[in-house]
Design an enzyme around this catalytic site. Structure first.
Site, PDB file in Angstrom:
ATOM      1  N   ASP A  58       0.810  -1.140   0.087  1.00  6.90           N
ATOM      2  CA  ASP A  58      -0.109  -0.008   0.001  1.00  6.90           C
ATOM      3  C   ASP A  58       0.788   1.354   0.029  1.00  6.90           C
ATOM      4  O   ASP A  58       1.878   1.246  -0.037  1.00  6.90           O
ATOM      5  CB  ASP A  58      -1.030   0.117   1.128  1.00  6.90           C
ATOM      6  N   ASN A  96      -6.939  -2.746  14.306  1.00  2.00           N
ATOM      7  CA  ASN A  96      -8.423  -3.230  14.079  1.00  2.00           C
ATOM      8  C   ASN A  96      -8.601  -4.341  12.933  1.00  2.00           C
ATOM      9  O   ASN A  96      -9.807  -4.578  12.608  1.00  2.00           O
ATOM     10  CB  ASN A  96      -9.220  -1.980  13.022  1.00  2.00           C
ATOM     11  N   HIS A 110      -7.032  -4.836  10.198  1.00  2.00           N
ATOM     12  CA  HIS A 110      -6.843  -4.737   8.656  1.00  2.00           C
ATOM     13  C   HIS A 110      -5.384  -5.389   8.418  1.00  2.00           C
ATOM     14  O   HIS A 110      -4.486  -5.791   9.066  1.00  2.00           O
ATOM     15  CB  HIS A 110      -6.717  -3.242   8.502  1.00  2.00           C
ATOM     16  N   GLU A 139      -9.695  -2.619   5.141  1.00  2.00           N
ATOM     17  CA  GLU A 139     -10.284  -1.903   6.467  1.00  2.00           C
ATOM     18  C   GLU A 139     -11.554  -2.804   7.040  1.00  2.00           C
ATOM     19  O   GLU A 139     -12.297  -3.378   6.199  1.00  2.00           O
ATOM     20  CB  GLU A 139     -10.449  -0.551   6.619  1.00  2.00           C
TER      21      GLU A 139
HETATM   22  P1  PGA Z   1       2.660  -1.924  12.752  1.00  2.00           P
HETATM   23  O1  PGA Z   1       1.537  -1.724  11.476  1.00  2.00           O
HETATM   24  O2  PGA Z   1       3.458  -2.851  12.252  1.00  2.00           O
HETATM   25  O3  PGA Z   1       3.211  -0.321  12.529  1.00  2.00           O
HETATM   26  O4  PGA Z   1       1.868  -2.276  13.918  1.00  2.00           O
HETATM   27  C1  PGA Z   1       0.681  -3.233  11.037  1.00  2.00           C
HETATM   28  C2  PGA Z   1      -0.405  -2.828   9.979  1.00  2.00           C
HETATM   29  O5  PGA Z   1      -1.036  -1.840  10.126  1.00  2.00           O
HETATM   30  O6  PGA Z   1      -0.313  -3.498   9.233  1.00  2.00           O
END
Ligand code: PGA
Length: 266
Positions: free
Chosen positions: A83, A154, A156, A161
């Site tokens: 992304d 959350n 995702h 999402e």
């Molecule tokens: P993080 O993000 O490694 O910064 O916890 C994980 C994600 O949002 O996929």
């Protein structure tokens, strides 16, 4: 596997649990490099999906170390990142292109024209076509040998999402421009210097392309992920928790967790 590690199984998925963030990152890096080397040995090249965020930083540091020791080469690797914020310049330090450059691409022998990140500068009118094109490039490269994933608080994966769409629809989402979930924006607010400054949209690979990877390594560390990890592994498969959709391709999935992230498992 570290001597102190544990191997579990949940919903048909392998779950490796290591003591801490460092050993977890090393284990994930080892599995990914094994996949790269196996694909290169088999057909002369490897196609990998890469992730950003705080979790993979130590994995990339391990890659860089192994590269310096001549134990890992990216010469025959093509990469696709999950992304990118939208809109954003690749030169903006908060862009994922810039993150990848800092953490990996600059330090290893990957060909710049084979290290793909969505273009956050594409005019909005062309964003859907750019997203679709990114998917077609992956397909034209023969699909992903291995996809590295993190999991958001959350649930995702990439910027797919939580939502109320049907599970069938959730399993075949295309690459596209999306609005970030409030939890995702809140998590990103420190990086952007305030919630109101977070870029609220992103280009993301969809679930369809992610779930089609021949193998998936999903990594989570820390107590803040314990609850969402337990729900993704032990709860029902649901669009409300996108990481639970990995259960649909269970045989191809390995979770790599530290003890803190695994602490909610029953
Ligand atoms: P993080 O993000 O490694 O910064 O916890 C994980 C994600 O949002 O996929």
């Amino acid at each position: 596997m570290t001597p102190a590690g544990r191997v579990l199984e949940r919903a048909g998925m392998r779950v490796l649990v290591s003591p801490d963030h460092v050993s977890t990152s090393r284990l994930a890096a080892q599995r990914l490099s094994d996949r790269i080397n196996a694909a290169v040995a088999e057909r002369g090249r490897a196609v990998i999906g890469l992730a950003t965020g705080s979790t993979p930083e130590k994995i990339y540091a391990q890659f860089v170390e192994w590269h310096r020791e001549c134990r890992l080469s990216f010469r025959d690797v093509t990469s696709y990142n999950l992304d990118e914020y939208y809109p954003i310049s690749p030169l903006d330090p908060r862009s994922y292109r810039s993150y990848m450059h800092r953490n990996l691409f600059f330090h290893v022998d990957i060909a710049p024209d084979r290290a793909h990140v969505f273009d956050g500068t594409v005019p909005e009118k062309f964003a859907p076509a750019h997203a679709a094109e990114f998917e077609r490039w992956i397909a034209a490269d023969g699909g992903l040998d291995v996809q590295l994933l993190g999991i958001g608080r959350n649930g995702h994966i990439a910027f797919n999402e939580p939502s109320d769409i049907s599970d069938a629809e959730a399993l075949r989402l295309p690459a596209r421009l999306v609005e970030l979930h409030p939890v995702t924006r809140a998590t990103a607010s420190a990086d952007f210097g305030g919630l109101d400054r977070v870029i609220p949209r992103a280009l993301t690979l969809g679930t369809a392309a992610i779930l089609a990877a021949r193998s998936i390594v999903i990594v989570a560390t820390g107590f803040s992920k314990a609850d969402v990890v337990a729900r993704a592994l032990e709860g029902p498969m649901t669009a409300k928790l996108p990481a639970s959709l990995l259960q649909s391709v269970a045989d191809n999935v390995t979770w790599v967790l530290d003890e803190a992230a695994a602490s909610g498992l029953g």
